[in-house]
Design an enzyme around this catalytic site. Structure first.
Site, PDB file in Angstrom:
ATOM      1  N   ARG A  12       0.826  -1.217   0.000  1.00 58.16           N
ATOM      2  CA  ARG A  12       0.000   0.000   0.000  1.00 58.16           C
ATOM      3  C   ARG A  12       0.865   1.275   0.000  1.00 58.16           C
ATOM      4  NH1 ARG A  12      -3.429   0.863  -2.479  1.00 58.16           N
ATOM      5  NH2 ARG A  12      -4.946   2.445  -1.975  1.00 58.16           N
ATOM      6  N   ARG A  79      14.338 -11.493  -1.725  1.00 57.32           N
ATOM      7  CA  ARG A  79      13.778 -11.622  -0.379  1.00 57.32           C
ATOM      8  C   ARG A  79      14.693 -10.996   0.678  1.00 57.32           C
ATOM      9  NH1 ARG A  79       9.686 -15.457   0.838  1.00 57.32           N
ATOM     10  NH2 ARG A  79       8.802 -16.421  -1.033  1.00 57.32           N
ATOM     11  N   SER A 150       4.848   7.337  12.179  1.00 53.53           N
ATOM     12  CA  SER A 150       3.599   6.797  11.629  1.00 53.53           C
ATOM     13  C   SER A 150       2.762   7.905  11.019  1.00 53.53           C
ATOM     14  CB  SER A 150       2.788   6.112  12.734  1.00 53.53           C
ATOM     15  OG  SER A 150       2.213   7.086  13.598  1.00 53.53           O
ATOM     16  N   CYS A 151       1.738   7.519  10.270  1.00 52.86           N
ATOM     17  CA  CYS A 151       0.846   8.505   9.665  1.00 52.86           C
ATOM     18  C   CYS A 151       0.141   9.316  10.748  1.00 52.86           C
ATOM     19  CB  CYS A 151      -0.176   7.829   8.750  1.00 52.86           C
ATOM     20  SG  CYS A 151      -1.110   6.490   9.519  1.00 52.86           S
ATOM     21  N   THR A 152      -0.229   8.662  11.849  1.00 49.32           N
ATOM     22  CA  THR A 152      -0.939   9.356  12.924  1.00 49.32           C
ATOM     23  C   THR A 152      -0.019  10.326  13.651  1.00 49.32           C
ATOM     24  OG1 THR A 152      -2.416   7.452  13.184  1.00 49.32           O
ATOM     25  CG2 THR A 152      -2.349   9.027  14.994  1.00 49.32           C
ATOM     26  N   GLY A 211       0.730   3.696  19.332  1.00 52.66           N
ATOM     27  CA  GLY A 211       1.845   4.367  19.996  1.00 52.66           C
ATOM     28  C   GLY A 211       2.072   5.772  19.473  1.00 52.66           C
TER      29      GLY A 211
END
Length: 338
Positions: A12, A79, A150-152, A211
């Site tokens: 994504r 990988r 993070s996005c938040t 978090g």
């Protein structure tokens, strides 16, 4: 200066970072690695997107590589991150977006293939975290692996910074009303570590941990221990909203707070913190490149020292744009020290 970038993990965020890079003058994606996707499927996944629409440009497959808007993008299927030959394409900066290699040690494997720096598109337990507009100026070039948080945290931190700088946050609680993500279930299924998280995403409001609020204390040390929060996962595909309730030391009316946020959005935080007085809903924010869109009409205050603030964010698009902005910024710092 144009920075050559590689992406590890074409999920994504990897794909949305790629789409954003097309609009970013400072960034050129030269290579992608994903062991679980073959090139033709990667072309399909980049071309069509249920949330952000069809790719605006041309995509083709040439041999085992992608050709995007006429430019070749090398496609690898390794990988082991240490086996990806980034130096073949001159990819100096790597977006680590698998969600797997989120520690300094694991992400450092990219350096063996010729990468100079790695930017993790997730919080990290030990890599230094930077949020654009908040603490990016503390980057000194010494770390080879960094995190874009993070996005938040990217939504919350700029708003918290403005409020703290002007009114001094005593303490606060945050709730993010967050769209479902790929880690959730389409139908009820096993989730031994998070029983609620195993329930179907499209039918439930699911309380969850995050978090993000505590992480603000890492990028704004003065707020360490003063904020915490939780998440409510809701049945929407994209766009989330932060509800920040804080006690402030310097009393202010809600109108005074709005004015300060508006001024910041037009000044030092332009493009990162946005401001709206429109009667918006979540879908209106789909594709918005800002980290945090302050909703002036949604907030309320109980008194001059206790206020609830509301700020939207496209948890895919806005966050991915900041990943690239951070790369552009650190590349300039690195170049100045070369």
């Amino acid at each position: 200066m144009v920075v050559k970038v590689g992406i590890n993990g074409f999920g994504r965020i990897g794909r949305i970072v790629f789409r954003n890079a097309i609009e970013h003058d400072d960034i050129q994606i030269v290579a992608v690695n994903d062991p679980f996707i073959e090139p033709k499927y990667a072309e399909y996944m980049l071309r069509y997107d249920s949330t952000h629409g069809n790719f605006k440009g041309t995509i083709a497959v040439e041999g085992s590589d992608l050709v995007v808007n006429g430019k070749k993008v090398k496609f690898y299927t390794e990988r082991d991150p240490s086996a990806i030959p980034w130096s073949e394409t001159g990819a100096d900066y790597i977006v680590e977006s698998t969600g797997v290699f989120t520690t300094t040690e694991k992400a450092s494997a990219h350096l063996k293939g010729g990468a100079k720096k790695v930017i993790i598109s997730a919080p990290s337990a030990d890599a230094p975290m930077y949020v654009m507009g908040v603490n990016n100026e503390s980057y000194d070039g010494s770390a080879n692996v960094i995190s874009n948080a993070s996005c938040t945290t990217n939504c919350l931190a700029p708003l918290a910074k403005v409020i703290h700088d002007n009114f001094t946050i005593v303490e606060g609680l945050m709730t993010t009303v967050h769209s479902y993500t790929a880690t959730q279930k389409t139908v009820d299924g096993p989730s031994s570590k998070d029983w609620r998280g195993g329930r179907t995403a499209a039918q439930n409001i699911i309380p969850s941990s995050t978090g993000a609020a505590k992480a603000v204390g890492k990028v704004i040390p003065d707020l360490n221990g003063k904020l915490t929060g939780m998440s409510m996962r809701v049945p929407t595909a994209n766009v989330s909203v932060v509800d920040l309730t804080v006690r402030i030391e310097k009393g202010a009316s809600y109108d005074e707070i709005k004015e300060v946020v508006k001024k910041a959005s037009e000044g030092p935080l332009a493009g990162i913190l946005a401001y709206t007085e429109d009667e918006v809903v979540s879908s209106d924010m789909n594709g918005n490149p800002a980290s945090s869109i302050f909703d002036a009409k949604a907030g309320i205050s109980l008194n001059k020292n206790f206020v609830k603030l509301v700020s939207w964010y496209d948890n895919e698009w806005g966050y991915s744009r900041r990943v690239l902005d951070l790369i552009s910024y650190v590349a300039k710092v690195d170049a100045s020290k070369a």
